[in-house]
Design an enzyme around this catalytic site. Structure first.
Site, short mmCIF file in Angstrom:
data_model
loop_
_atom_site.label_atom_id
_atom_site.label_comp_id
_atom_site.label_asym_id
_atom_site.label_seq_id
_atom_site.Cartn_x
_atom_site.Cartn_y
_atom_site.Cartn_z
N LYS A 212 29.24 -12.11 -4.62
CA LYS A 212 28.85 -12.32 -3.23
C LYS A 212 27.78 -13.40 -3.13
O LYS A 212 27.08 -13.69 -4.10
CB LYS A 212 28.28 -11.02 -2.64
N ARG A 286 38.02 0.44 -3.21
CA ARG A 286 39.33 1.09 -3.24
C ARG A 286 39.72 1.48 -4.66
O ARG A 286 40.46 2.45 -4.87
CB ARG A 286 40.38 0.17 -2.62
#
Length: 435
Positions: A212, A286
């Site tokens: 990020k 996920r």
């Protein structure tokens, strides 16, 4: 009027002007007796206006709010509590009304304060094992005779085939873990599990090798917000007299970069045989939730709820004002909407169909965990939910996925202080309390 570092300030709610002159018709009317929140009779968006007024009152420097008067009902007091509470001031409210009502609101406020404080902690304070420990201790203290826990950590995750949590967390010096907490009020091992809760517990998310930006990483202590919400939901339900067996699974890891970190192109083989190619190490939530959903499915519970700060796409879709709901079960989704409405928590259902499972294709595995486009491409939140649907039984019957777009605010808004909100706790507590 008194302010910070002094006695509580009395706050009344009224449909009558309490002052004249320049304050007349203002929402906040200040006098020597305290502060009145003035709303016209049948005011539209009444609870929203009360929450906004509470936020304004807190910003005046009021250290402790004491609600008073006959116009405060339960919903309006709770709206005030959400707006007024903030970092270092999460339980600084005295409610009013019947003793039973005050006790109910105090119990709710205490749970929200615990969950919000947990989410607001720094990554150095709250690493995966610490998250599991604090959650276990808190819920055990609520019902010590009815709670059992099991913790699987480090290499033991790989040995027991919890490959998602292991791979995401193996790059950190802080070991990943899976917490299983069993609340069983009957103390009978043969009692069926009525519901399972699964929470994403990424205590810090660097993005891994799909790293990020600094700005995008700054608030990633909140990436365990899903774990805090489902743990809070179970705690609230217990305080409210939960009478059925519920299991909680927290999927805890740090997503870091090191020589041991998982990489793009790696293939993870899950316990149910599904193979997944890693297309984006920043789509890690996920990957860990898949293990939790598999564990929950093994119980045969008719209701499985997972919650996660999962996708930026959900934030873009909802503006961060709603939690996003996904389900393949219309009846379960309808119950979730009813519970959210009863709890006055904003919830909006986004599209999910069985064919969303195929939206992240891979040449080398049955699926990828995302696509290589920025943000996972169009429909990213639905595609993530489609990925998760591979790991629940019965074609998704009884499964609800909450993408918590409103779980955390980097900056204060007109409704919320900066930090965690706790939104979703009351809705999920309601869902697991209903047989």
């Amino acid at each position: 009027m008194t302010t910070a570092n002094s006695a509580p300030v009395t706050i009344t709610l009224t449909t009558n002007n309490q002052t004249s002159g320049w304050q007349q018709d203002k929402t906040l009317q200040i006098s020597n007796e305290g502060i009145a929140i003035y709303l016209e009779q049948d005011s539209q968006f009444r609870l929203r206006k009360i929450q906004m007024a509470a936020r304004s009152i807190e910003k005046l420097g009021v250290a402790h709010a004491q609600l008073a008067g006959d116009d405060w009902d339960e919903a309006s007091q709770w709206a005030f509590a959400l707006g007024f509470s903030c970092v270092n001031k999460l339980e600084s409210i005295t409610f009013c009304g019947a003793a039973e009502l005050v006790e109910r609101l105090n119990n709710k406020l205490a749970v929200y304060a615990w969950s919000r404080d947990l989410t607001n902690q720094t990554p150095a304070e709250l690493y995966p094992l610490k998250l599991a420990e604090l959650t276990s201790n808190y819920i055990k203290n609520l019902a010590p005779a009815h709670v059992k826990t099991r913790l699987i950590q480090g290499k033991a995750l790989q040995d027991e085939q919890w490959q998602g949590i292991y791979n995401v967390g193996k790059g950190s010096v802080n070991e990943p873990c899976l917490l299983e907490l069993d609340f069983n009020p009957s103390n009978d091992e043969n009692t069926p599990v009525a519901a399972c809760l699964v929470g994403k517990g990424i205590t810090f998310d660097s993005g891994g090798y799909s790293i990020k930006s600094s700005a995008g990483m700054f608030d990633m202590k909140c990436d365990m917000g899903g774990a805090a919400v489902v743990a809070g939901a179970l705690a609230l339900a217990i305080k409210q007299g939960l009478a059925q067996r519920v299991k909680l699974y927290l999927c805890c890891a740090e997503n870091m970069i090191s020589n041991d970190a998982y990489k793009l192109g790696d293939i993870i083989t899950y316990k149910n045989g599904v193979t997944c190619e890693v297309a984006n190490t920043d789509a890690e939530g996920r990957l860990v939730l898949a293990d939790g959903l598999l564990a929950a499915s093994e119980t045969g519970a008719p209701l499985i709820i997972d919650a996660a700060t999962l996708t930026g796409a959900a934030v873009l879709a909802t503006g961060g004002d709603y939690s996003a709901l996904f389900s393949l079960d219309p009846a379960a989704a309808a119950k979730a909407h009813n519970a959210a409405k009863a709890s006055n928590e904003a919830l909006w259902q986004l599209p999910l169909e069985p064919w969303h499972q195929d939206k992240c294709p891979s040449v080398f595995a049955e699926t990828a965990n995302s696509r290589t486009q920025k943000g996972g491409g169009a429909g990213g939140a639905s595609n993530a939910a489609g990925f998760l649907s591979r790991f629940v039984n019965n074609e998704g019957a009884g499964w609800l996925h909450f993408d918590l777009a409103a779980a955390y605010n980097a900056d204060a808004t007109s409704l919320w202080a900066a930090g965690a909100t706790g939104l979703g706790i009351a809705t999920i507590a309601d869902l697991i309390s209903t047989p």
